[in-house]
Design an enzyme around this catalytic site. Sequence first.
Site, mmCIF file in Angstrom:
data_model
loop_
_atom_site.group_PDB
_atom_site.id
_atom_site.type_symbol
_atom_site.label_atom_id
_atom_site.label_comp_id
_atom_site.label_asym_id
_atom_site.label_seq_id
_atom_site.Cartn_x
_atom_site.Cartn_y
_atom_site.Cartn_z
ATOM 1 C CE LYS A 47 62.712 41.265 -15.675
ATOM 2 N NZ LYS A 47 62.792 42.683 -15.158
ATOM 3 N N PRO A 89 56.806 42.833 -15.168
ATOM 4 C CG PRO A 89 55.817 42.265 -17.393
ATOM 5 C CD PRO A 89 55.981 43.479 -16.177
ATOM 6 C CD GLU A 90 60.211 39.917 -11.077
ATOM 7 O OE1 GLU A 90 60.941 39.133 -10.503
ATOM 8 O OE2 GLU A 90 59.591 41.053 -10.271
ATOM 9 N NE ARG A 95 67.344 47.619 -9.529
ATOM 10 C CZ ARG A 95 67.135 47.678 -10.759
ATOM 11 N NH1 ARG A 95 65.502 48.142 -11.177
ATOM 12 N NH2 ARG A 95 67.702 47.343 -11.880
#
Length: 272
Positions: free
Chosen positions: A58, A2-3, A262
Amino acid sequence: MPEIPEIETVRRQLEATIVNKQIKLVEITREKTFNVPIEEVLHHLEKTTVTRILRRGKIIILQFNQPISLLFHFMLEGYLKYLNPTEEFEKNYQLMLEFTTGEKLYFCKMYLGYIHLEMTTDLDQITEIQELGPDPLDIDFTAAKFQQMLTRRRKMIKPLLMDQDFIAGIGNTYSNEGLFLAGILPDRKASELQTGEIQKLYSKLRQILRESINLGGVRDTAYSSSDQLTGGFTPELKVSYREGEPCYVCGTPISYAKIGGRNAFYCTVCQH
Ligand SMILES: [Zn+2]
């Protein structure tokens, strides 16, 4: 992981459901998730009332009518579940808070994440928060500041945007989407971006984070049975998880590559 939009969606739902509620009972099933002994958590949380729910990057911070803060970070899989007194919960959890009104809040899959109890309400005194870069939605995070931050960075822009010490709260999804909307390839060196590109990236990143917050982010774990908000932004994603599918702008198949370790999704025609 989650961001900002997903975490902010959780924060808003916590704000709407647990502020002004008093904790009646605390259950902990995994001491390793915490930074202090179980007894200490129970001692400080039982009978306290939730007063504020904050977010930095976050991390969500619960504050109470006591000089303490409860911080938590979901990392990859963590999530919350808020249940009415009539609802049953059968999943594993690491922390459960029961309120005097009968509702229960479960903290689940916190194996990689953490829940930390800190003896202050001053966020500037808390190490986990001090280490974070600026939040891209903060008022004082200006385009000029962003440009200044990028000038001497030789790192590629995609992994740099995901570096929590550089900017807090952006991960794979919104770095992909922001770079697509700004027309910048993910492997460009930050220090080589032009002023116009930086300004576009700045405004597109903030725009997409705000839009996603308004639609409940891209997560699929609902906060409660009445949650109609969570996950509403998923159909809006332009490049993330769309490898091989046509770009919505030019029709070119979306590319995927590991960039700086990434997951990068991008369009080789729309991004330069
Ligand atoms: Zn395209």
